[in-house]
Motif scaffolding. Structure first.
Motif, PDB file in Angstrom:
ATOM      1  N   GLY A   1     -71.405   5.339 -51.221  1.00 47.80           N
ATOM      2  CA  GLY A   1     -71.133   5.045 -49.657  1.00 47.80           C
ATOM      3  C   GLY A   1     -70.711   6.374 -48.778  1.00 47.80           C
ATOM      4  N   ILE A   2     -70.816   7.437 -49.503  1.00 48.37           N
ATOM      5  CA  ILE A   2     -70.863   8.695 -48.780  1.00 48.37           C
ATOM      6  C   ILE A   2     -71.909   8.972 -47.933  1.00 48.37           C
ATOM      7  CG2 ILE A   2     -70.637  11.308 -48.732  1.00 48.37           C
ATOM      8  CD1 ILE A   2     -68.894  10.820 -51.477  1.00 48.37           C
ATOM      9  N   ASP A   3     -71.411   9.380 -46.531  1.00 45.31           N
ATOM     10  CA  ASP A   3     -72.589   9.753 -45.558  1.00 45.31           C
ATOM     11  C   ASP A   3     -73.472  10.891 -46.037  1.00 45.31           C
ATOM     12  OD1 ASP A   3     -72.807   8.766 -42.423  1.00 45.31           O
ATOM     13  OD2 ASP A   3     -73.662  10.642 -42.873  1.00 45.31           O
TER      14      ASP A   3
ATOM     15  N   TYR B   1     -76.386   8.497 -55.967  1.00 42.73           N
ATOM     16  CA  TYR B   1     -75.040   8.149 -56.406  1.00 42.73           C
ATOM     17  C   TYR B   1     -73.977   8.312 -55.301  1.00 42.73           C
ATOM     18  CZ  TYR B   1     -77.076   7.537 -61.143  1.00 42.73           C
ATOM     19  OH  TYR B   1     -77.995   6.912 -62.108  1.00 42.73           O
ATOM     20  N   GLN B   2     -73.723   9.352 -55.016  1.00 45.39           N
ATOM     21  CA  GLN B   2     -72.619   9.502 -53.986  1.00 45.39           C
ATOM     22  C   GLN B   2     -72.784   8.678 -52.707  1.00 45.39           C
ATOM     23  OE1 GLN B   2     -73.203  12.265 -56.527  1.00 45.39           O
ATOM     24  NE2 GLN B   2     -71.581  10.828 -57.473  1.00 45.39           N
ATOM     25  N   CYS B   3     -74.214   9.093 -52.090  1.00 50.19           N
ATOM     26  CA  CYS B   3     -74.410   8.160 -50.913  1.00 50.19           C
ATOM     27  C   CYS B   3     -74.570   6.974 -50.964  1.00 50.19           C
ATOM     28  CB  CYS B   3     -75.484   9.005 -50.159  1.00 50.19           C
ATOM     29  SG  CYS B   3     -75.053  10.664 -49.703  1.00 50.19           S
ATOM     30  N   GLY B   4     -75.816   6.348 -51.746  1.00 50.05           N
ATOM     31  CA  GLY B   4     -76.249   5.174 -52.029  1.00 50.05           C
ATOM     32  C   GLY B   4     -75.282   4.329 -52.955  1.00 50.05           C
TER      33      GLY B   4
ATOM     34  N   THR C   1     -64.295  14.248 -53.812  1.00 50.73           N
ATOM     35  CA  THR C   1     -63.879  15.132 -55.023  1.00 50.73           C
ATOM     36  C   THR C   1     -64.961  15.246 -55.947  1.00 50.73           C
ATOM     37  OG1 THR C   1     -61.584  14.380 -54.909  1.00 50.73           O
ATOM     38  CG2 THR C   1     -62.183  15.747 -56.734  1.00 50.73           C
ATOM     39  N   GLU C   2     -65.674  13.988 -56.163  1.00 52.31           N
ATOM     40  CA  GLU C   2     -66.836  13.724 -57.233  1.00 52.31           C
ATOM     41  C   GLU C   2     -67.891  14.623 -56.531  1.00 52.31           C
ATOM     42  OE1 GLU C   2     -67.791   9.835 -59.052  1.00 52.31           O
ATOM     43  OE2 GLU C   2     -69.573  10.032 -57.626  1.00 52.31           O
ATOM     44  N   LEU C   3     -68.090  14.406 -55.482  1.00 57.59           N
ATOM     45  CA  LEU C   3     -69.336  14.910 -54.736  1.00 57.59           C
ATOM     46  C   LEU C   3     -69.296  16.439 -54.734  1.00 57.59           C
ATOM     47  CD1 LEU C   3     -71.830  14.934 -53.007  1.00 57.59           C
ATOM     48  CD2 LEU C   3     -70.251  14.738 -50.866  1.00 57.59           C
TER      49      LEU C   3
END
Ligand code: TYD
Length: 204
Positions: A109-111, A103-106, A64-66
Motif C-alpha cells: 500500500g505504499i504510494d 509488492y511494496q505499492c500493490g 524500510t523494506e522499499l
C-alpha cells in the motif's frame, strides 16, 4: 565499438514459475551467440545478497523494506548490470523494479509516487528492454508454493496480498504493453517456452 547488451527481467507473484524459465531464457540467448549474465533481485551482488537475507527474513517497516530494495538495486546496477551491458552482455534478472511497484505499492500500500522518486534517483531513465510477466491467479500460485517450499516473509502473506500484487503487475503491463509481455502461467511448460522463445527472437 561494442554494441550494448539487452536487459530482460522476469516477474510474477511468488509461485508463478518464473524461476523455472530462467535457464530456458539464458539458453535461448546463448544459442544466439550472446554472453548472458543471470542474476536476481533482491540480490545479484555480495552486498545485495546480504540485504536479501534481511529482506526475506527480518520484520521491518514497509518503507524500510522499499528503501532496502532500492539500496540493493543501486549496488546491482553499479556493480553488475551496467558494466555487463556496456561490454555487450545480455543480462537476465529474476525480478527488478516492477516488483517494487507490485509488492511494496500493490501489496503493502505504499504510494507509487514514492517508488517513482527512488526509481528516478537510482535508474534515471534506465529500464528493462523486455519484461516477461508470468501471470497466475493468487490461489493457484498459493497452491503451487505450498507444494514447493518453505515460505519466506513475503510468502507468508495472506491471499489478498498476492491478489493485489498480481493486479498491480497487470496494471503496469497495461500501461507499458510494449515492454511488459504477459504470459498465462497456467499453460504447460512447453507452451510457455514456445511463447517465450517467440518474444526473445523478436528482440533485436
Ligand atoms: P523470489 O525472487 O520470488 O525468490 P524465490 O523464488 O527464491 O522465493 O523472492 C524474492 C521476494 O522479494 C519476492 O517475494 C518478492 C520480493 N520483492 C519485493 O517485494 N520487492 C522487490 O522490489 C523485489 C525485487 C522483490
Amino acid at each position: 565499438m561494442t554494441t550494448p547488451g539487452r536487459f530482460i527481467t522476469l516477474e510474477g507473484v511468488d509461485g508463478a514459475g518464473k524461476s523455472t524459465h530462467l535457464d530456458f531464457v539464458a539458453g535461448r540467448l546463448r544459442a544466439r551467440g550472446h554472453e548472458v549474465v543471470l542474476t536476481r533481485e533482491p540480490g545479484g551482488t555480495a552486498l545485495g545478497e546480504a540485504l536479501r537475507e534481511l529482506l526475506l527474513h527480518r520484520d521491518m517497516d514497509a518503507s524500510t523494506e522499499l528503501l532496502l530494495m532500492f539500496a540493493a538495486r543501486q549496488q546491482h546496477l553499479a556493480e553488475l548490470i551496467h558494466p555487463a551491458l556496456a561490454r555487450g552482455a545480455w543480462v537476465v534478472s529474476d525480478r527488478f523494479t516492477d516488483a517494487s511497484y507490485a509488492y511494496q505499492c500493490g501489496g503493502r500500500g505504499i504510494d507509487a509516487s514514492r517508488v517513482a522518486v527512488l526509481e528516478n534517483w537510482v535508474q534515471g531513465g534506465f529500464a528493462p528492454h523486455l519484461t516477461l510477466l508470468f501471470d497466475l491467479p493468487a490461489e493457484v500460485a498459493e497452491a503451487r508454493r505450498a507444494a514447493a517450499r518453505a515460505a519466506d516473509r513475503f510468502e507468508r502473506e495472506a491471499d489478498g496480498f498476492f491478489d493485489r500484487v498480481r493486479q498491480a503487475y497487470l496494471s503496469r503491463a497495461e500501461a507499458e504493453p510494449g515492454r511488459i509481455r504477459v504470459l498465462d502461467a497456467r499453460q504447460s511448460i512447453p507452451d510457455l517456452q514456445a511463447a517465450i522463445a517467440d518474444l526473445l527472437d523478436r528482440l533485436e
